[in-house]
Design a protein around this motif. Structure first.
Motif, PDB file in Angstrom:
ATOM      1  N   PHE A 134       0.806  -1.222   0.000  1.00 16.55           N
ATOM      2  CA  PHE A 134       0.000   0.000   0.000  1.00 16.55           C
ATOM      3  C   PHE A 134       0.839   1.273   0.000  1.00 16.55           C
ATOM      4  CE2 PHE A 134      -3.445  -2.780   1.834  1.00 16.55           C
ATOM      5  CZ  PHE A 134      -4.305  -2.631   0.760  1.00 16.55           C
ATOM      6  N   ALA A 135       1.094   1.806  -1.193  1.00 16.95           N
ATOM      7  CA  ALA A 135       1.790   3.090  -1.292  1.00 16.95           C
ATOM      8  C   ALA A 135       0.769   4.220  -1.164  1.00 16.95           C
ATOM      9  CB  ALA A 135       2.508   3.181  -2.631  1.00 16.95           C
ATOM     10  N   LEU A 136       1.248   5.399  -0.790  1.00 13.52           N
ATOM     11  CA  LEU A 136       0.353   6.560  -0.695  1.00 13.52           C
ATOM     12  C   LEU A 136       0.480   7.397  -1.960  1.00 13.52           C
ATOM     13  CD1 LEU A 136       1.177   7.581   2.988  1.00 13.52           C
ATOM     14  CD2 LEU A 136      -0.913   6.459   2.165  1.00 13.52           C
ATOM     15  N   PRO A 137      -0.598   8.104  -2.343  1.00 11.99           N
ATOM     16  CA  PRO A 137      -0.509   8.944  -3.547  1.00 11.99           C
ATOM     17  C   PRO A 137       0.619   9.974  -3.467  1.00 11.99           C
ATOM     18  CG  PRO A 137      -2.797   8.698  -2.872  1.00 11.99           C
ATOM     19  CD  PRO A 137      -1.969   8.055  -1.798  1.00 11.99           C
ATOM     20  N   ALA A 138       1.009  10.363  -2.251  1.00 13.88           N
ATOM     21  CA  ALA A 138       2.071  11.375  -2.096  1.00 13.88           C
ATOM     22  C   ALA A 138       3.461  10.811  -2.377  1.00 13.88           C
ATOM     23  CB  ALA A 138       2.032  11.948  -0.678  1.00 13.88           C
ATOM     24  N   HIS A 139       3.605   9.510  -2.415  1.00 10.87           N
ATOM     25  CA  HIS A 139       4.944   8.942  -2.624  1.00 10.87           C
ATOM     26  C   HIS A 139       5.454   9.222  -4.028  1.00 10.87           C
ATOM     27  CE1 HIS A 139       4.155   6.092   0.942  1.00 10.87           C
ATOM     28  NE2 HIS A 139       4.964   7.053   1.313  1.00 10.87           N
ATOM     29  N   ARG A 140       6.752   9.383  -4.107  1.00 15.71           N
ATOM     30  CA  ARG A 140       7.386   9.709  -5.384  1.00 15.71           C
ATOM     31  C   ARG A 140       8.457   8.669  -5.703  1.00 15.71           C
ATOM     32  NH1 ARG A 140       3.301  11.678  -5.896  1.00 15.71           N
ATOM     33  NH2 ARG A 140       2.740  13.878  -6.129  1.00 15.71           N
ATOM     34  N   GLU A 141       9.328   9.023  -6.640  1.00 12.18           N
ATOM     35  CA  GLU A 141      10.278   8.047  -7.171  1.00 12.18           C
ATOM     36  C   GLU A 141      11.100   7.334  -6.105  1.00 12.18           C
ATOM     37  OE1 GLU A 141      11.829  10.115 -10.725  1.00 12.18           O
ATOM     38  OE2 GLU A 141      13.395   8.584 -10.513  1.00 12.18           O
ATOM     39  N   SER A 142      11.585   8.097  -5.141  1.00 13.62           N
ATOM     40  CA  SER A 142      12.450   7.494  -4.134  1.00 13.62           C
ATOM     41  C   SER A 142      11.721   6.369  -3.394  1.00 13.62           C
ATOM     42  CB  SER A 142      12.905   8.590  -3.160  1.00 13.62           C
ATOM     43  OG  SER A 142      13.500   8.023  -2.040  1.00 13.62           O
ATOM     44  N   GLU A 143      10.509   6.644  -2.955  1.00 10.78           N
ATOM     45  CA  GLU A 143       9.773   5.641  -2.192  1.00 10.78           C
ATOM     46  C   GLU A 143       9.301   4.488  -3.084  1.00 10.78           C
ATOM     47  OE1 GLU A 143       8.712   8.936  -2.034  1.00 10.78           O
ATOM     48  OE2 GLU A 143       9.008   9.592   0.033  1.00 10.78           O
ATOM     49  N   ILE A 144       8.724   4.847  -4.253  1.00 10.07           N
ATOM     50  CA  ILE A 144       8.134   3.804  -5.108  1.00 10.07           C
ATOM     51  C   ILE A 144       9.218   2.865  -5.647  1.00 10.07           C
ATOM     52  CG2 ILE A 144       6.780   3.354  -7.209  1.00 10.07           C
ATOM     53  CD1 ILE A 144       5.105   4.584  -4.972  1.00 10.07           C
ATOM     54  N   ARG A 145      10.348   3.440  -6.027  1.00 12.55           N
ATOM     55  CA  ARG A 145      11.449   2.601  -6.523  1.00 12.55           C
ATOM     56  C   ARG A 145      11.836   1.592  -5.442  1.00 12.55           C
ATOM     57  NH1 ARG A 145      15.501   6.000  -6.634  1.00 12.55           N
ATOM     58  NH2 ARG A 145      14.980   7.041  -8.572  1.00 12.55           N
ATOM     59  N   TYR A 146      11.927   2.095  -4.216  1.00  8.57           N
ATOM     60  CA  TYR A 146      12.301   1.204  -3.115  1.00  8.57           C
ATOM     61  C   TYR A 146      11.237   0.104  -2.902  1.00  8.57           C
ATOM     62  CZ  TYR A 146      13.276  -0.627   1.453  1.00  8.57           C
ATOM     63  OH  TYR A 146      13.520  -1.499   2.483  1.00  8.57           O
ATOM     64  N   PHE A 147       9.976   0.480  -2.887  1.00 11.63           N
ATOM     65  CA  PHE A 147       8.926  -0.529  -2.657  1.00 11.63           C
ATOM     66  C   PHE A 147       8.966  -1.599  -3.755  1.00 11.63           C
ATOM     67  CE2 PHE A 147       6.278   3.177  -0.790  1.00 11.63           C
ATOM     68  CZ  PHE A 147       6.941   3.071   0.425  1.00 11.63           C
ATOM     69  N   CYS A 148       9.086  -1.150  -4.998  1.00 13.50           N
ATOM     70  CA  CYS A 148       9.074  -2.105  -6.117  1.00 13.50           C
ATOM     71  C   CYS A 148      10.297  -3.013  -6.045  1.00 13.50           C
ATOM     72  CB  CYS A 148       9.051  -1.373  -7.460  1.00 13.50           C
ATOM     73  SG  CYS A 148       7.487  -0.552  -7.786  1.00 13.50           S
ATOM     74  N   ARG A 528      15.072  14.804  -5.519  1.00 21.93           N
ATOM     75  CA  ARG A 528      15.551  13.426  -5.390  1.00 21.93           C
ATOM     76  C   ARG A 528      14.383  12.440  -5.342  1.00 21.93           C
ATOM     77  NH1 ARG A 528      20.594  12.003  -4.167  1.00 21.93           N
ATOM     78  NH2 ARG A 528      19.947  10.408  -2.692  1.00 21.93           N
ATOM     79  N   GLY A 529      13.160  12.979  -5.498  1.00 24.46           N
ATOM     80  CA  GLY A 529      11.995  12.106  -5.636  1.00 24.46           C
ATOM     81  C   GLY A 529      11.401  11.680  -4.309  1.00 24.46           C
ATOM     82  N   LEU A 530      11.433  12.591  -3.342  1.00 26.09           N
ATOM     83  CA  LEU A 530      10.868  12.289  -2.035  1.00 26.09           C
ATOM     84  C   LEU A 530       9.460  12.885  -1.962  1.00 26.09           C
ATOM     85  CD1 LEU A 530      12.276  10.857   0.321  1.00 26.09           C
ATOM     86  CD2 LEU A 530      12.735  13.099   1.323  1.00 26.09           C
TER      87      LEU A 530
END
Ligand code: OOB
Length: 576
Positions: A134-148, A528-530
């Motif tokens: 469950f990612a949040l709509p506010a997440h950006r590249e830094s977070e999504i890249r890490y989750f994936c 940096r995509g935060l």
């Protein structure tokens, strides 16, 4: 386990499902010891149900009742899905996912706003035993890249464009970096280079679904370290927390729950939230934005009875309610949680909104406390509630893990039938965050009242709670350290009248480096995509950090400096 209620397929599946990834090994996360599991089953907490089965039952009982209302983005765009429709959409999407080789145990990062497809996607995944992350709509590249990357996700689900942001660009950047990510699915029109979610819909196929004790999803931890932790929740344990929440908040099939906070967050998902409402056969109304201008007309139109807010929004609502032309009289219960709700603000809820306040002190790791609907007003405005379950074990301890007497302030440790025993694939972190006998170290500083209610007094974890949004100081510090002019950085919370807390970054520059403007440092972090909420509200340049007696940096002193002079440059900090 084959879901016995799966309907026989009417037509053959369009494609043969590819072999799916094996179910993750139990070693992905510690689970409850057998004797505890046995006890929780015997007590009737774990009933042996799955989310797929739950929706099937509700759809069979009342197929024509409305389950989800999505008001869309303008007049005439409202969608109303019945339980029958949600159930069959989940089946059809499940078939499409299986046909693309996504199945039991696979991880799928879901980053959707408050739209009806959120439920179609998560119930399809629940049904096939794939795990939404469950990612949040506010997440950006830094977070999504890490989750994936960290979860080895097979797919990532987005809404093309939302809130003025193009998630397709985000997906393109992440996919370029994470080759294992096989699919990106896009809800809504214009999928761009990716596959539209609607194209997956296929005739239902028999599904070898998950067992009730299997993981249902991975929720995000607010975190206090550089790397976000993932929280593995099972069907059995989460469903128990929903049933308990529904009972405590009096949610039944006549309830109408307004989902004003981001749907993926644990609070609006389960306390009692959208999943609690669906479990009760109630109606979920999705609110595209949480402000009174969007929420109040929806409360009036849909006769909303219950909703949940973080404290800053609760303040805005109580200020706006007395002057609103909208009829809010259907609202019976307002839940407020995620961060400390001040007593003064709590006292204003009933007079302004005409409804009962329930304070909620919960965590995605498990334990949720509520004030009860029949608690005296003083208890409701001065405490953060008591646990859902008689089997929630609460300990309040000192720094040496010694139990403190009732009424003393200390660290909250907890263990119980819906509190995890460990994070997903994080053995080293688990050794620190859990006691040897399985208590979760919440990082919260609390005291127990004689009635068994908890009062949150503070926090020991290195985290900032920015109006309910959690920020791990170390995560932001690591991004600041990447700046070429930065030698060292420390991020702390400072008081904010609206948010409760906001972030202040204290930065030491490299010798000889030209000082950037604070705004340029913020921009650097954002680029940096935060997620925007993690970008420091204030950046201060200092020449040294205060130290503790043992030579560690004293965040306590930094916080005190921020507190005495919030919004201004503190006196230069010197080493002690
Ligand atoms: C909820 O969940 P998370 O995982 O985002 O954050 C948990 C942390 C708690 O450990 C505590 O530090 C803080 O958020 N918190 C509160 C609070 N509710 C949560 N601090 C003070 N007062 C409160 N009422 O935030 C969450 C999950 C389920 C239901 C409600 C909130």
């Amino acid at each position: 386990m084959t879901d016995p209620t799966t309907p026989a397929p009417t037509t053959p599946a369009p494609t043969t499902p590819a072999p799916t990834t094996p179910v993750p090994a139990a070693s992905d996360a510690p689970t409850w010891p057998a004797d505890f599991a046995e006890r929780y089953r015997a007590a009737g907490h774990w009933k042996g149900q799955t989310f797929g089965g739950m929706l099937r039952e509700r759809a069979a009982a009342h197929p024509d009742r409305v389950a989800v209302v999505d008001p869309g983005d303008g007049p005439g765009t409202t969608r109303r899905w019945t339980y029958g429709e949600l159930d069959s959409r989940a089946d059809r999407l499940a078939a499409g996912l299986l046909a693309r080789g996504i199945g039991r145990g696979d991880r799928v990062v879901v980053q959707l706003p408050n739209i009806a497809e959120f439920f179609e996607v998560v119930f399809a995944l629940f049904r096939i035993g794939a795990l939404p992350v469950f990612a949040l709509p506010a997440h950006r590249e830094s977070e999504i890249r890490y989750f994936c990357d960290f979860t080895g996700a097979a797919a990532y689900v987005i809404a093309g464009e939302h809130g003025g942001y193009d998630y397709r660009k985000l997906a393109a950047a992440v996919r370029a970096d994470v080759p294992a990510l096989r699919h990106v699915f896009v809800a809504g029109p214009d999928a761009g280079e990716f596959e539209p979610l609607a194209a997956l819909s296929a005739d239902p196929v028999p599904v070898d679904g998950p067992a009730p004790g299997d993981l249902a999803f991975l929720q995000l931890s607010g975190g206090s370290t550089g790397i976000p932790k993932l929280i593995p929740r099972t069907h059995d344990d989460y469903l128990y927390s929903l049933r308990g929440s529904n009972e405590i908040c009096a949610v039944d099939e006549d309830s109408v729950y307004l989902c004003a906070l981001p749907a993926a967050h644990n609070f609006p998902l389960s306390s009692p939230g959208t999943l609690g409402a669906l479990h009760a056969g109630a109606r979920v109304v999705l609110c595209p934005a949480p402000g009174p201008e969007t929420a109040f007309p929806l409360i009036e139109r849909e006769r909303v009875t219950i909703t949940g807010l973080v404290p800053p929004l609760a303040l805005v609502w109580t200020e706006a309610a007395p002057g609103t032309p909208h009829d809010l009289s259907s609202l019976e219960v307002l839940l407020v949680g995620g961060a400390k709700f001040s007593e003064q603000a709590a006292r204003r809820v009933r007079p302004a909104l005409g409804c009962t306040l329930q304070q909620v002190f919960g965590m995605a790791e498990g334990l949720v406390n509520y004030t009860r609907l029949d608690d005296p007003e003083e208890t409701v405005v001065t405490t953060q509630g008591r646990p859902i379950s008689p089997d929630d074990e609460i300990r309040v301890v000192d720094d040496e893990d010694e139990d403190l007497p009732v009424g003393a302030t200390g660290h909250l440790l907890t263990r119980g039938p819906y509190t995890i025993r460990g994070y997903w694939r994080a053995p080293e972190h688990n050794a620190r965050s859990f006691t040897a006998d399985g208590f979760y170290r919440t990082g919260d500083i609390v005291r127990l009242t004689p009635t068994g209610h908890l009062v949150v007094e503070g926090r020991a974890k290195d985290q900032i709670n920015r109006g309910g949004e959690k920020i791990a100081a170390e995560e932001v510090e690591n991004h600041l350290l990447a700046h070429p002019a930065v030698h060292d950085a420390n991020v702390v919370g400072e008081p904010d009248p609206y948010l409760g807390e906001r972030t202040c970054a204290y930065v030491i520059l490299r010798a000889g480096a030209e000082a950037p403007k604070p705004v340029a440092v913020k921009r650097f972090v954002r680029e940096r995509g935060l997620a925007a909420y993690k970008v420091p509200d204030r950046v201060e340049f200092v020449t040294a950090f205060p130290h503790t007696g043992v030579g560690k940096i004293s965040k306590k002193e930094l916080r005190a400096a921020a507190e005495t002079a919030p919004g201004t440059d503190p006196a230069p900090l010197t080493e002690s």
